[in-house]
Every structure is written in C-alpha cells, then in structure tokens.
Write an enzyme that holds these catalytic residues in place. Sequence first.
Site, PDB file in Angstrom:
ATOM      1  N   SER A 130      -4.128   4.217  -2.579  1.00 36.13           N
ATOM      2  CA  SER A 130      -4.010   3.561  -1.274  1.00 36.13           C
ATOM      3  C   SER A 130      -2.761   3.996  -0.535  1.00 36.13           C
ATOM      4  CB  SER A 130      -3.987   2.047  -1.440  1.00 36.13           C
ATOM      5  OG  SER A 130      -3.817   1.444  -0.167  1.00 36.13           O
ATOM      6  N   LYS A 184      -9.034  -1.271  -6.711  1.00 35.42           N
ATOM      7  CA  LYS A 184      -8.901  -0.671  -5.376  1.00 35.42           C
ATOM      8  C   LYS A 184      -9.903  -1.302  -4.407  1.00 35.42           C
ATOM      9  CE  LYS A 184      -7.521   2.126  -2.105  1.00 35.42           C
ATOM     10  NZ  LYS A 184      -8.458   2.209  -1.073  1.00 35.42           N
ATOM     11  N   HIS A 187      -8.515  -4.550  -3.449  1.00 36.69           N
ATOM     12  CA  HIS A 187      -7.397  -4.275  -2.523  1.00 36.69           C
ATOM     13  C   HIS A 187      -7.962  -4.135  -1.102  1.00 36.69           C
ATOM     14  CE1 HIS A 187      -5.206  -1.366  -0.040  1.00 36.69           C
ATOM     15  NE2 HIS A 187      -4.094  -1.817  -0.586  1.00 36.69           N
ATOM     16  N   ASN A 188      -9.022  -3.362  -0.984  1.00 34.93           N
ATOM     17  CA  ASN A 188      -9.586  -3.138   0.352  1.00 34.93           C
ATOM     18  C   ASN A 188     -10.237  -4.403   0.914  1.00 34.93           C
ATOM     19  OD1 ASN A 188      -8.760  -0.534  -0.151  1.00 34.93           O
ATOM     20  ND2 ASN A 188     -10.549   0.380   0.793  1.00 34.93           N
ATOM     21  N   GLU A 191      -7.510  -6.288   2.187  1.00 35.85           N
ATOM     22  CA  GLU A 191      -7.078  -5.575   3.415  1.00 35.85           C
ATOM     23  C   GLU A 191      -7.961  -5.996   4.606  1.00 35.85           C
ATOM     24  OE1 GLU A 191      -6.722  -1.174   2.943  1.00 35.85           O
ATOM     25  OE2 GLU A 191      -8.136  -1.044   4.597  1.00 35.85           O
TER      26      GLU A 191
HETATM   27  C1  6PG Z   1      -6.204   2.545   1.744  1.00 35.19           C
HETATM   28  C2  6PG Z   1      -7.309   2.287   2.735  1.00 35.19           C
HETATM   29  C3  6PG Z   1      -8.264   3.433   2.693  1.00 35.19           C
HETATM   30  C4  6PG Z   1      -9.160   3.547   3.880  1.00 35.19           C
HETATM   31  C5  6PG Z   1     -10.317   2.622   3.812  1.00 35.19           C
HETATM   32  C6  6PG Z   1     -10.695   2.047   5.137  1.00 35.19           C
HETATM   33  O1  6PG Z   1      -6.059   1.710   0.873  1.00 35.19           O
HETATM   34  O2  6PG Z   1      -5.535   3.557   1.882  1.00 35.19           O
HETATM   35  O3  6PG Z   1      -7.968   1.120   2.448  1.00 35.19           O
HETATM   36  O4  6PG Z   1      -8.929   3.365   1.482  1.00 35.19           O
HETATM   37  O5  6PG Z   1      -8.472   3.442   5.071  1.00 35.19           O
HETATM   38  O6  6PG Z   1     -11.374   3.400   3.322  1.00 35.19           O
HETATM   39  O7  6PG Z   1     -11.873   1.403   4.962  1.00 35.19           O
HETATM   40  P1  6PG Z   1     -12.854   1.080   6.122  1.00 35.19           P
HETATM   41  O8  6PG Z   1     -13.252   2.367   6.774  1.00 35.19           O
HETATM   42  O9  6PG Z   1     -13.993   0.426   5.436  1.00 35.19           O
HETATM   43  O10 6PG Z   1     -12.103   0.197   7.054  1.00 35.19           O
END
Ligand code: 6PG
Length: 470
Positions: A130, A184, A187-188, A191
């Site tokens: 990430s 991960k 985490h997302n 996010e």
């Molecule tokens: C990270 C981000 C990365 C990416 C995602 C965005 O941790 O660096 O989360 O993995 O920006 O894939 O996800 P979306 O396109 O679903 O918003």
Amino acid sequence: MEEADIGLIGLGVMGENLALNIADNGYKVAVFNRTAEKVETFLNNSGELRANVMGSGDLAAFVAMLKRPRSVIIMVKAGQPVDEVIAELKPHLAEGDVIIDAGNANYHDTVRRFSELDGTGIGFLGIGVSGGEEGARHGPSIMVGGSEAQWKNAEGVLTAISAKFNGEPCCAYLGTGGAGHFVKTIHNGIEYADMQMIAEIYGIMRDGLGMSPEACAKVFTEWNSGPLDSYLIEITGHVLAAMDADSGKPLVDVIVDAAGQKGTGRWSAIEALSLGVSATTIEGAVAARSISAMREERIKGEEIYGAGAKGKATISLEALEKALLAGKIAAYAQGFAVMAKASEEHGWNLPLDAIARIWRAGCIIRSRFLDQIAQSFAGGAGTNLLVQPAFVEMMKDSSAALRAVVATCAINELPAPCLSSALAYFDAYRQARGTTNLTQGQRDFFGAHGFKRLDRDGDFHHEWPSLVEK
Ligand code: 6PG
C-alpha cells in the site's frame, strides 16, 4: 551471472517504482516485462541507479540473473495475468525459490496459488503493498502472507524498501496462505470507509453550510494538526484547494461525482458478510460508490423529489471534526473485528498490533490514530476497539457529535450512509438488551426455528396460534 538479489516481473507504474526503490536501497534488481522494449526503456531511464538494475525481455535470461535461492516479485494486473505469469515462470524455478505476488489479489486466489505450489518446493508469498505510486518508490507498507520458510529469501529486501515509522519498518509477516492479501483487502475496505466519511463531512460543509472548496480546504488542513492527523485528511485539503487552469474554477467542482472502484472494498464487505461480522461502514462506503455511479438516475431523482435543504444546516465545525473521529473509530473497530474473526477461522493467528504498526506509515490510511490502535492492541489485546480504554475515552468525548451530525444530515436531507452506519453500529454495540428477541419469536412462529430463554438454559419452541382459517 547470478547477481541480482531479487527479480521483478511487470513494469507498470507500481512495478517500475518498486524496482527503483529496491535499487535505491542498495540491492540489485533484475526486471522482466512481456513487452521487451519496456525493459530497455526502464534500464535506460534508471539514471544513477543504473548499476543496481539489470533485466531482459527473455524470461530464461531474466531468471539466470538471479541469485539463489531466487525471489521473484510479480507486479501485474490482479487475476488471470498472475496465473499466466506463474505458469510461465514455474518451469524456470527450483526448490527453495519463492514467487511473490505484490498485486491487489483476491485472497481466495492467493490461497489457491499457495496450495497449487505446495509440494513443488517453490514457495509463494502474497504481499499487500500500500501507498500508491509514491509509496512504491519511497517506502510502502508491506503486508506479507504465505510460505514462512521462503519469506527469509526476501525479508531483507522487502524490509529495507518498506516505509519506516520512527525507524521501525512497516513490513511484517502476518500469517500463512492468503493472510497478507486478506489484510490488504481489509486495509482497502477501511480506506473506503475513511474516504467516504470524509466525503460526507465535505458534503455537509458544501451543501449544509454553503462553504466554498477553499473554505473547506482550510478546515481540513487545520484538522490535520489534531486527532484526525492522517494522509487522507492531508490530501483532502490539497484536493479541495486545487484550482482548474482551464475553467478557473476549483478543480473539485469540475470533477464528476461518480467514484470508481477496482474491487477490494467490495471484497472486504463480502468477506465481512461471509464471516458474520458487522462491517456496515465498509458496506456503506461501497454502496455509496455504487450509487454515485448511477448519476443519470440521481439527476432524475432530484427532479422528482427535490434537492436537500441547501445551506440550512446549523452544526459547528467542531462537531464535524469530532463526528469524523467517532465515525473513524467505529470503522476501524469493524475492520479489525473482521480480521480477528478471519484469523480465527483460517488459523492465521493475525497479529493485530503488528498490523496497526505497519499501517502507521507508507500506506494510504496512515495516521496518528493508527499509532494509538497499535498501542491499544499491544500484547495481543484482541478485543473490539470500542472497548479499548483509550478509544472508550475518545468515543465518550465524540459520539454525541456524531449523533448531532447524523441528525443534522437526516433533517437537511443530506445522505450520510457511512456516518449513520457508524452511529448505528455504536448504538447497537452498547445496547445490552437488543430487539432480536422479537426476531427470534417471529422465526419460531413461521419456521419453528426455536429460541433461547433468559431465565433457563436449553432450546425452546412455542406453540403459536395458527393463522390459517379452519
Ligand atoms: C493502496 C491503495 C491501492 C489502490 C486501490 C484503490 O493501498 O495503495 O488502496 O491499492 O489505490 O486499488 O482502489 P479503488 O480503485 O477500488 O478505489
């Protein structure tokens, strides 16, 4: 010519930046890409790092450049392309080598790939990386799962290239199989919830309080010096302050309000549902992106029902700041609860404190808040964040503001799916006597599903009256 410490396949933006990061940390990296010209271009553009990079457009030649036991990072599009690369690479590898998938894989695929390589002597690591492009280049957060024995091959390099928080590397081995990619994914998911709650607060400022992007930017920038201090709050200030050179308007005002999503947020919600853990803030955030994409329908909806009461809200900026903090606590509590349950289910023994620690720098959700989570979970206190003493204090101080903000949104017809889910979760979590006694009665009525009693042990069924007329 076996001189490279590690190999990397896939010279997309993330792959290129990871390779440069490796080289910058004094390791030799060999690169391979299907389109051979990309390798050439990469090597030619590597500047002062040229001595530490090598590569080939021929897979066998690329593998021959690697020191044994070999470690090969794959950074290609998640899904089928990963399987294709593994199939091509496998015949060139030997016992003790390790393949490392650094993409945003669905952890179910990682579990399958891990077991497909089981017995071959070739290890498999699924690592969550990430931090976006900048993180890949200067230090991402790295969540490792898979073959523990072969983790040793790559540990030095991956630890060196990871972000550092007060000198501590943000890279850790978290468990076998798909543990790294699962973490991960969550985490997302967090996010998504974090970003959606920030967007909801921006919505109140814009539509409820009639604030300009510039005024909102100032507030978010100020908040970044307080308890909300985080990368996402910081970039929010920058996004809101940016001007569009073409139109002369704030850039945020010309960006279409339809969010994309690649899948990890949705996977998080799906996993939470499968595990039977409440992650309503993540679900709310995914749903908010989905409804945002239905722009034409929303435009018609506003024509039919009218827009919300614009500029009529009365709520203080202090309440908005506290509400965001309370919402954040609920979202992180849910995310960590999903990981705790998954750990139990898969026997991963996920170290929740280490996860919080490696999220303190490098990753998209990095924040001061994560240091507080790391301290709370230190020593394996794996219960819900809502009962961790430091967070109890914060929640007691901020939950009234969350309630006021959600109420303001409801009255002023402003959607706040994530903040209201956070409040509902909090209220449900602290309600000793809930209402599903009624649900159990209904289930027993129509399906004889049985119920438990408060005053006696055992399973019970009631002879309910028949509604069929005789
Ligand atoms: C990270 C981000 C990365 C990416 C995602 C965005 O941790 O660096 O989360 O993995 O920006 O894939 O996800 P979306 O396109 O679903 O918003």
